[in-house]
Design an enzyme around this catalytic site. Structure first.
Site, PDB file in Angstrom:
ATOM      1  NE  ARG A 128      -5.521   2.892  -0.795  1.00 34.20           N
ATOM      2  CZ  ARG A 128      -6.040   3.320   0.459  1.00 34.20           C
ATOM      3  NH1 ARG A 128      -7.540   3.142   1.013  1.00 34.20           N
ATOM      4  NH2 ARG A 128      -5.286   4.568   0.396  1.00 34.20           N
ATOM      5  CG  HIS A 147     -12.369   3.093  -0.784  1.00 34.79           C
ATOM      6  ND1 HIS A 147     -11.345   3.172  -1.915  1.00 34.79           N
ATOM      7  CD2 HIS A 147     -11.681   3.320   0.683  1.00 34.79           C
ATOM      8  CE1 HIS A 147      -9.728   3.739  -0.690  1.00 34.79           C
ATOM      9  NE2 HIS A 147     -10.380   3.688   0.256  1.00 34.79           N
TER      10      HIS A 147
HETATM   11  C1  GLV Z   1      -8.443   4.450   3.008  1.00 30.74           C
HETATM   12  O1  GLV Z   1      -9.287   3.983   2.117  1.00 30.74           O
HETATM   13  C2  GLV Z   1      -7.235   5.017   4.296  1.00 30.74           C
HETATM   14  O2  GLV Z   1      -6.663   4.670   3.567  1.00 30.74           O
HETATM   15  O3  GLV Z   1      -8.285   6.408   5.002  1.00 30.74           O
END
Ligand code: GLV
Length: 302
Positions: free
Chosen positions: A217, A265
């Protein structure tokens, strides 16, 4: 059974999930928020993809909240999340494998200096860099959960000496591990304990020339401290998949920093077919009164 399917999904994404879930569970009715609000008592479970705060309130028969995300920090930040309804996170082997692939790629690229060769190519520079053995490149993996353990295993399989650190361990153990690491891979859950962990002090504990890989994160990292360590040349390179603000703002220094590799991400996206199978199994267990899988310990935060 009626199940609410909601979250940060476009209409096309909602339909894609509904189709995959219908295939895995043909006898279940999948309802969007508006439809489900017409008969709230009928909704027994909610399958959620980063839902807006507040939308899991007001379902009197709700017996399971199943996240489509592995990390549930945003769900847990919602003060209106019903405290008495079990919350399950997504644990899917396809997603875990994707994370292993991203981590292995990043570690290999840092170890063999492939990011440096990409910079050299841009400058049309033909120059061989030193080639260390994997055995000479200690890797510290932060987090020893499903993802952290799987990543540690695949790296060990490629001969890297791997040390794993859990957030429950004491800070002195972390400082010792940092002093020996050449590459750090972050796979921690985001909790009050781990927020801002990768700060100036953390980075100063690493040997000069180390690499940092953040696949967890954005809030684990103090971005200004990371930039300062990169700018001063102490840190060789950072591979970042997650950021304090996502999408990463167009003016952010990370975008054009020569020692930063940005991913949007995507280190391990939820695999629709794999996740539908996991959801189907948990809903089957719910109906059969069996123990649910992948339940989150709310006090621990993951
Ligand atoms: C991605 O970051 C997830 O938590 O699935």
């Amino acid at each position: 059974m009626d199940v609410l399917l909601c979250g940060d999904l476009s209409e096309a994404e909602w339909c894609m999930w509904r189709d995959a879930l219908c295939e895995a569970m043909p006898d279940t009715r999948w309802l969007g928020l508006q439809e489900a609000r017409l008969r709230p008592q009928a909704v027994l479970a909610a399958v959620v993809d980063n839902p807006d705060p507040g939308c899991l309130q007001g379902w009197p028969s709700l017996r399971l909240i199943q996240s489509l995300w592995a990390g549930v920090d945003r769900l847990l930040a919602d003060a209106s999340l019903p405290a008495d309804v079990p919350l399950a996170r997504m644990v899917d082997p396809s997603m875990t494998r994707a994370m292993q692939q991203t981590a292995l790629w990043a570690v290999l690229a840092l170890h063999r200096d492939f990011f440096g060769y990409a910079r050299q190519q841009a400058a049309r520079q033909w120059l061989a860099r030193p080639q260390l053995r994997a055995e000479e490149v200690p890797v510290l993996v932060l987090g020893a959960g499903v993802m952290g353990s799987a990543v540690a295993e695949v790296l060990r399989g490629h001969a890297y000496p791997v040390v794993s650190w859990r957030s429950a361990e004491d800070p002195a153990a972390l400082e010792r591990a940092l002093a020996r690491a050449r590459i750090v891979v972050n796979l921690l859950a985001l909790t009050p304990r781990t927020r801002g962990l990768i700060d100036a002090r953390f980075l100063a504990a690493l040997p000069a020339g180390a690499g940092v890989v953040n696949l967890a994160r954005g809030a684990h990292v103090v971005e200004a401290d990371l930039l300062a360590a990169l700018d001063s040349g102490r840190l060789a390179h950072a591979v970042l998949d997650v950021f304090g603000t996502e999408p990463l703002p167009t003016g952010h220094a990370f975008w054009h920093h020569p020692r930063v590799t940005v991913l949007p991400h995507v280190a391990a996206r939820t695999d629709v077919r794999g996740a539908a199978t996991v959801v189907a199994e948990n809903l089957r267990r719910l109906q059969a009164g069996e123990a649910l899988l992948h339940l989150v310990d709310r006090a621990r935060g993951y």
